[in-house]
Write an enzyme that holds these catalytic residues in place. Sequence first.
Site, PDB file in Angstrom:
ATOM      1  N   PRO A 162       0.824  -1.210   0.000  1.00  0.00           N
ATOM      2  CA  PRO A 162       0.000   0.000   0.000  1.00  0.00           C
ATOM      3  C   PRO A 162       0.866   1.272   0.000  1.00  0.00           C
ATOM      4  CG  PRO A 162      -0.765  -1.559   1.648  1.00  0.00           C
ATOM      5  CD  PRO A 162       0.548  -2.075   1.150  1.00  0.00           C
ATOM      6  N   GLU A 163       0.541   2.182  -0.892  1.00  0.00           N
ATOM      7  CA  GLU A 163       1.227   3.469  -0.984  1.00  0.00           C
ATOM      8  C   GLU A 163       0.189   4.559  -0.733  1.00  0.00           C
ATOM      9  OE1 GLU A 163       3.561   3.753  -4.616  1.00  0.00           O
ATOM     10  OE2 GLU A 163       3.763   1.585  -4.702  1.00  0.00           O
TER      11      GLU A 163
END
Length: 279
Positions: free
Chosen positions: A8-9
């Site tokens: 996840p960014e």
Amino acid sequence: MLWPKNMPELPEVETVVRTLRPQVVGKTVRSLWTSGLPLRMARKLDHAVLRENCVGATIRAVRRRGKYILVDFASGKGVLVHLGMTGRLTVALEGEERRKHTHVVWALPGQRELRFVDPRRFGWVQAASRLDDLPEILALGLDPLEELDAEKLGDLLAASRAPLKAFLLDQHRLAGLGNIYVCEALFRAHLHPRVQACRARRQAVALMQAIRETLEIGIANCGTSFRDFVDATGTPGKNVEALQVYGREGEACTVCGRPVRRLVDAGRSTFYCGYCQRR
Ligand SMILES: [Zn+2]
């Protein structure tokens, strides 16, 4: 096809925050459960501190800093969550079976539960009396959507000899970018991932625009889900289709038609077009 790893960014974390807010803000935590298993860096969750801070607390806000989720309580205290590689923060009905690898459960009113699930256990959950004073938050650089502009990016670029990709991944400079959105932004800006940051300073305007577009498209598509990522309602994101180079080795570049290439640095893949992003 074997999907690439997908941590996840910024767009994924922002998606979780946005889908979590309407489900939890204003709710009071009734009780807390933890699995007792260690998470990131084999650290154990501090159950006593979590319980003391959370039980009876009313959730005032949910926000994002870099790749961290910050849950603020009305008391001023709060909880920091990092999704690591495979972390999920979702709201479920109390009666719904808990997924394997559930590590923290906050019971909410209305038979609902906020659950943190993390099979790989690279994520982290921590309670604190002041979230913004935690060292991991203080160490974060500028938010690319809220605090960065082309001028500041130009100054940061001019001061660094790091390869451009490493420069963009460094959370102390810019907070929130990871492998996928860096590859995509560099492709949009026609910049080679290994060019020295200081040599790209004249392209700061184009790079800033590319970063912003890449992140905004990611958020609009509710994040990139190769395998694990889901929002706070359990729904995967749709951004895989919008990716132009990431995960597309050998496919035709959308600009020039030549095959997308892949480089590997320290076990991490970089996807780029050798022609559109020539040095
Ligand atoms: Zn190309």
